[in-house]
Design a protein around this motif. Sequence first.
Motif, PDB file in Angstrom:
ATOM      1  N   GLN A  64       0.832  -1.201   0.000  1.00  0.00           N
ATOM      2  CA  GLN A  64       0.000   0.000   0.000  1.00  0.00           C
ATOM      3  C   GLN A  64       0.870   1.256   0.000  1.00  0.00           C
ATOM      4  O   GLN A  64       0.621   2.203  -0.751  1.00  0.00           O
ATOM      5  CB  GLN A  64      -0.923   0.016   1.222  1.00  0.00           C
ATOM      6  N   ILE A  65       1.909   1.259   0.836  1.00  0.00           N
ATOM      7  CA  ILE A  65       2.806   2.412   0.920  1.00  0.00           C
ATOM      8  C   ILE A  65       3.566   2.619  -0.390  1.00  0.00           C
ATOM      9  O   ILE A  65       3.840   3.747  -0.802  1.00  0.00           O
ATOM     10  CB  ILE A  65       3.801   2.227   2.086  1.00  0.00           C
ATOM     11  N   ASN A  66       3.889   1.521  -1.064  1.00  0.00           N
ATOM     12  CA  ASN A  66       4.680   1.588  -2.295  1.00  0.00           C
ATOM     13  C   ASN A  66       3.836   1.280  -3.530  1.00  0.00           C
ATOM     14  O   ASN A  66       4.310   0.657  -4.485  1.00  0.00           O
ATOM     15  CB  ASN A  66       5.855   0.605  -2.210  1.00  0.00           C
ATOM     16  N   ALA A  67       2.589   1.741  -3.520  1.00  0.00           N
ATOM     17  CA  ALA A  67       1.645   1.399  -4.590  1.00  0.00           C
ATOM     18  C   ALA A  67       2.120   1.860  -5.967  1.00  0.00           C
ATOM     19  O   ALA A  67       1.939   1.153  -6.964  1.00  0.00           O
ATOM     20  CB  ALA A  67       0.273   1.993  -4.281  1.00  0.00           C
ATOM     21  N   GLU A  68       2.737   3.030  -6.043  1.00  0.00           N
ATOM     22  CA  GLU A  68       3.160   3.548  -7.347  1.00  0.00           C
ATOM     23  C   GLU A  68       4.193   2.643  -7.998  1.00  0.00           C
ATOM     24  O   GLU A  68       4.157   2.404  -9.200  1.00  0.00           O
ATOM     25  CB  GLU A  68       3.712   4.968  -7.194  1.00  0.00           C
ATOM     26  N   GLU A  69       5.124   2.132  -7.201  1.00  0.00           N
ATOM     27  CA  GLU A  69       6.175   1.275  -7.752  1.00  0.00           C
ATOM     28  C   GLU A  69       5.718  -0.170  -7.911  1.00  0.00           C
ATOM     29  O   GLU A  69       6.150  -0.863  -8.834  1.00  0.00           O
ATOM     30  CB  GLU A  69       7.414   1.328  -6.856  1.00  0.00           C
ATOM     31  N   SER A  70       4.851  -0.625  -7.003  1.00  0.00           N
ATOM     32  CA  SER A  70       4.431  -2.029  -7.059  1.00  0.00           C
ATOM     33  C   SER A  70       3.342  -2.263  -8.091  1.00  0.00           C
ATOM     34  O   SER A  70       3.197  -3.369  -8.619  1.00  0.00           O
ATOM     35  CB  SER A  70       3.925  -2.483  -5.687  1.00  0.00           C
ATOM     36  N   GLY A  71       2.557  -1.223  -8.372  1.00  0.00           N
ATOM     37  CA  GLY A  71       1.432  -1.381  -9.286  1.00  0.00           C
ATOM     38  C   GLY A  71       0.261  -2.117  -8.666  1.00  0.00           C
ATOM     39  O   GLY A  71      -0.678  -2.508  -9.354  1.00  0.00           O
TER      40      GLY A  71
END
Length: 249
Positions: free
Chosen positions: A74-81
């Motif tokens: 959730q915190i890294n949504a932009e990178e994880s997709g």
Amino acid sequence: MNIFKILALGCTISVFLSFSSTQAAEWNYEQELQQGCGKLKQYARLGKQYYDQKQYAKALTQFEDQAAWSHFCQINAEESGVNVTDREIEIANNNVGLTYAKLSKPLWARAWFLRNPDSKMSQFNLSQLPKMQQSTSLAGTYVAKNGFGQWDTITVKKLKNAYQIEFEGYYFGLRGLIYGPNLGSFEVEMPLNQKHAVYHYEDCQIDLTFASHPQQGQQIVVEEQQNTSGCGFGHNVSASGTYLKVEAK
């Protein structure tokens, strides 16, 4: 002139290698992030499968991974997709709590439910736990929630004339679940007839007060003085918080 060319070439190679290493590290991180986030449904599915089969220890491992990676993704949504909702994190935390309850560890279950204290799901599951059994012994393991489904820990051991108190804490940066956290620790002793301890080191002072809560049971309230730069902790590590007892010694 030839020497200059050789040195310049060596410098160019060094810079190129450094740049390549940075690119490789970034690529490896993104790959590991996407792989981990891609397993969220698998963690949930296997956890439920083991839970339904009453293989609770195996279910616990899957659900703990689900809880950790749900928050991290959730915190890294932009990178994880991968988009993870707050509701999905609540479900993951409660899955762990329910499994601890099945393993006859209600104190651990309570701690996991209290990661989302305002959740109706958590409140219902808390109401299903057995009533708190008050203990006169302070010895045991106490935890305070940290990021990504992790915990700061205080371990209290009863010695002949005192309690030995050990703290282990962490700070997880945005990439901390993969790169690892910053660490901090300290030890202090407290007389057996006391419920308050003070840790001193250089300009660092940390107060620990043992207390009992009617709904949450035994706990330790930890307060740091304003200037804790002398504690020797890693960057952003803090001991402050309320630690719930999850295991007796």
